[in-house]
Design an enzyme around this catalytic site. Structure first.
Site, PDB file in Angstrom:
ATOM      1  CE  LYS A   8      -4.143  -1.841   2.093  1.00  0.00           C
ATOM      2  NZ  LYS A   8      -5.078  -1.795   3.456  1.00  0.00           N
ATOM      3  CG  ASP A  42      -8.185   0.215   3.843  1.00  0.00           C
ATOM      4  OD1 ASP A  42      -8.862  -0.564   3.270  1.00  0.00           O
ATOM      5  OD2 ASP A  42      -6.853   0.113   3.894  1.00  0.00           O
TER       6      ASP A  42
HETATM    7  P1  NDP Z   1       1.342  -2.080   9.642  1.00  0.00           P
HETATM    8  O1  NDP Z   1       2.136  -3.201   9.437  1.00  0.00           O
HETATM    9  O2  NDP Z   1       1.139  -0.859   8.803  1.00  0.00           O
HETATM   10  O3  NDP Z   1       0.953  -1.918  11.262  1.00  0.00           O
HETATM   11  C1  NDP Z   1       1.217  -2.653  12.336  1.00  0.00           C
HETATM   12  C2  NDP Z   1       0.828  -1.668  13.294  1.00  0.00           C
HETATM   13  O4  NDP Z   1       0.688  -3.009  14.563  1.00  0.00           O
HETATM   14  C3  NDP Z   1       1.642  -0.978  14.045  1.00  0.00           C
HETATM   15  O5  NDP Z   1       0.844   0.053  14.837  1.00  0.00           O
HETATM   16  C4  NDP Z   1       2.542  -1.981  15.086  1.00  0.00           C
HETATM   17  O6  NDP Z   1       3.055  -1.222  16.212  1.00  0.00           O
HETATM   18  C5  NDP Z   1       1.469  -2.740  15.800  1.00  0.00           C
HETATM   19  N1  NDP Z   1       2.050  -3.901  16.006  1.00  0.00           N
HETATM   20  C6  NDP Z   1       2.574  -5.211  15.477  1.00  0.00           C
HETATM   21  N2  NDP Z   1       2.621  -6.035  16.374  1.00  0.00           N
HETATM   22  C7  NDP Z   1       2.478  -5.667  17.506  1.00  0.00           C
HETATM   23  C8  NDP Z   1       2.484  -6.435  18.762  1.00  0.00           C
HETATM   24  N3  NDP Z   1       3.189  -7.370  18.995  1.00  0.00           N
HETATM   25  N4  NDP Z   1       2.342  -5.411  19.933  1.00  0.00           N
HETATM   26  C9  NDP Z   1       1.630  -4.323  19.709  1.00  0.00           C
HETATM   27  N5  NDP Z   1       1.761  -3.854  18.654  1.00  0.00           N
HETATM   28  C10 NDP Z   1       2.013  -4.294  17.469  1.00  0.00           C
HETATM   29  O7  NDP Z   1      -0.096  -2.749   9.431  1.00  0.00           O
HETATM   30  P2  NDP Z   1      -1.604  -2.061   8.851  1.00  0.00           P
HETATM   31  O8  NDP Z   1      -1.651  -0.803   9.699  1.00  0.00           O
HETATM   32  O9  NDP Z   1      -1.612  -2.071   7.412  1.00  0.00           O
HETATM   33  O10 NDP Z   1      -2.944  -3.226   9.370  1.00  0.00           O
HETATM   34  C11 NDP Z   1      -3.100  -3.582  10.755  1.00  0.00           C
HETATM   35  C12 NDP Z   1      -4.221  -4.481  10.636  1.00  0.00           C
HETATM   36  O11 NDP Z   1      -5.409  -3.799  10.302  1.00  0.00           O
HETATM   37  C13 NDP Z   1      -3.920  -5.822  10.053  1.00  0.00           C
HETATM   38  O12 NDP Z   1      -4.046  -6.688  11.017  1.00  0.00           O
HETATM   39  C14 NDP Z   1      -4.872  -5.776   8.796  1.00  0.00           C
HETATM   40  O13 NDP Z   1      -5.175  -6.947   8.507  1.00  0.00           O
HETATM   41  C15 NDP Z   1      -5.809  -4.858   9.441  1.00  0.00           C
HETATM   42  N6  NDP Z   1      -6.850  -4.307   8.261  1.00  0.00           N
HETATM   43  C16 NDP Z   1      -8.073  -4.659   8.054  1.00  0.00           C
HETATM   44  C17 NDP Z   1      -8.643  -3.955   6.915  1.00  0.00           C
HETATM   45  C18 NDP Z   1     -10.081  -4.316   6.643  1.00  0.00           C
HETATM   46  O14 NDP Z   1     -10.603  -3.954   5.377  1.00  0.00           O
HETATM   47  N7  NDP Z   1     -10.610  -5.129   7.577  1.00  0.00           N
HETATM   48  C19 NDP Z   1      -8.102  -2.833   6.082  1.00  0.00           C
HETATM   49  C20 NDP Z   1      -6.535  -2.664   6.367  1.00  0.00           C
HETATM   50  C21 NDP Z   1      -6.057  -3.192   7.436  1.00  0.00           C
HETATM   51  P3  NDP Z   1       4.594  -0.618  15.900  1.00  0.00           P
HETATM   52  O15 NDP Z   1       4.525   0.813  15.277  1.00  0.00           O
HETATM   53  O16 NDP Z   1       5.010  -0.765  17.335  1.00  0.00           O
HETATM   54  O17 NDP Z   1       5.508  -1.773  15.061  1.00  0.00           O
END
Ligand code: NDP
Length: 277
Positions: free
Chosen positions: A70, A106
């Site tokens: 994305k 989204d």
């Molecule tokens: P990104 O990889 O861009 O961001 C991931 C986020 O999760 C960051 O804030 C990261 O924190 C946090 N994170 C990851 N692992 C952990 C952990 N173990 N503990 C705490 N925080 C954690 O992913 P996206 O933003 O693109 O996606 C996020 C979720 O949203 C996904 O599960 C995705 O499937 C879902 N989604 C659903 C959609 C839908 O249509 N239903 C559309 C888009 C997304 P840090 O910055 O500290 O690494």
């Protein structure tokens, strides 16, 4: 005289074979009487810029973009919508004569699903957990929907601060790391926009975030949403939902941008929620 070829669409990602988007868009097409060809195309990040140009030259009518492409897509588009520019991520490619217009549906999909669920957003105190691409996409749409306040909490607090800085034109955004959450107060809506469950770890969120009537919503769906929904139930939150509805609603927003008509989402969501044979 040969008839017009069927317009072609795709979802681009890696991995992408599991994507529900082809099924959703085919159902929308059937319901709206629009013939279309929609398929999943596996694409490595390094191949994206060249392949986007090739897809345009070959006449692809539009595409969805999913993980992990994305942000890269936002850099490869000729033009961006305001939402895509603010969020720095593109999930929808709209064909223009000279290249791709990148959009992000989204956030609109999330808000449409919250409305469908009857969640009151006007004036709501909202906690958004996570500061990645999905959180960035959600922020403009939440403010457009009239929320009262927004706090963004992220494991890496600096990333929440960067989000608040980049999206300051949308509204005031308070930020914190997880360690400050116990003192953050109570919220009407708690959104989980992290991918924590994918790494096998549940988020450890304090019970004090919830008040009577709090709604919990996980942007993930299926097994990935289970830990957060279990947390919500364990602290007595009565209204909680996963993000399958958001997936269908963001698809409907993309469909509308491509075809000029917004399909009904309820029948497709019911079908996806129905237990398999
Ligand atoms: P990104 O990889 O861009 O961001 C991931 C986020 O999760 C960051 O804030 C990261 O924190 C946090 N994170 C990851 N692992 C952990 C952990 N173990 N503990 C705490 N925080 C954690 O992913 P996206 O933003 O693109 O996606 C996020 C979720 O949203 C996904 O599960 C995705 O499937 C879902 N989604 C659903 C959609 C839908 O249509 N239903 C559309 C888009 C997304 P840090 O910055 O500290 O690494």
């Amino acid at each position: 005289m040969p008839s017009d070829p069927m317009p072609r669409f795709a979802v681009l990602g890696q991995p992408v074979a599991h994507s529900l988007s082809p099924r959703i868009h085919r159902r929308f097409g059937e319901a709206c009487g629009i013939a279309l060809d929609y398929r999943a195309i596996e694409l490595a990040p390094e191949a994206l810029p060249a392949r986007l140009a090739a897809f345009h030259a070959e006449g692809l009518s539009g595409a969805n973009v999913t993980l992990p492409l994305k942000e890269l897509a936002a850099r490869a588009c000729r033009e961006l919508s305001d939402t895509a520019r603010l969020s720095g991520a593109v999930n929808t490619l709209i064909r223009r004569e000279d290249g791709w217009l990148g959009d992000n549906t989204d956030g609109a999909g999330l808000v449409a699903d919250l409305h469908r669920l009857g969640v009151r957003l006007a004036g709501a105190r909202v906690l958004l957990v996570g500061a990645g691409g999905a959180a960035r996409g959600a922020v403009p749409a939440l403010f457009d929907a009239g929320i009262g306040s927004l706090t963004v909490a992220n494991r890496t607090a600096a990333r929440a601060e960067a989000l608040a800085h980049d999206l300051q034109s949308c509204g005031d955004i308070a930020t914190c790391g997880f360690e400050a959450l116990p003192g953050a107060g109570g919220f009407d809506l708690i959104l989980n926009a992290t991918s924590a469950a994918r790494s096998g770890r549940a988020l450890a969120l304090p019970a004090a975030l919830a008040t009577a009537g709090t709604v919990a919503y996980d942007l993930s769906y299926g097994a990935a949403a289970e830990p957060f929904l279990a947390w919500a139930a364990s602290i007595g939150i009565a209204r909680a939902a996963d993000g399958l509805g958001m997936l269908v609603e963001q698809a409907a927003e993309s469909f509308q941008r491509w075809h000029g008509v917004r399909p009904e989402t309820g029948p497709v969501l019911d079908e996806l929620r129905a237990p398999g044979p």
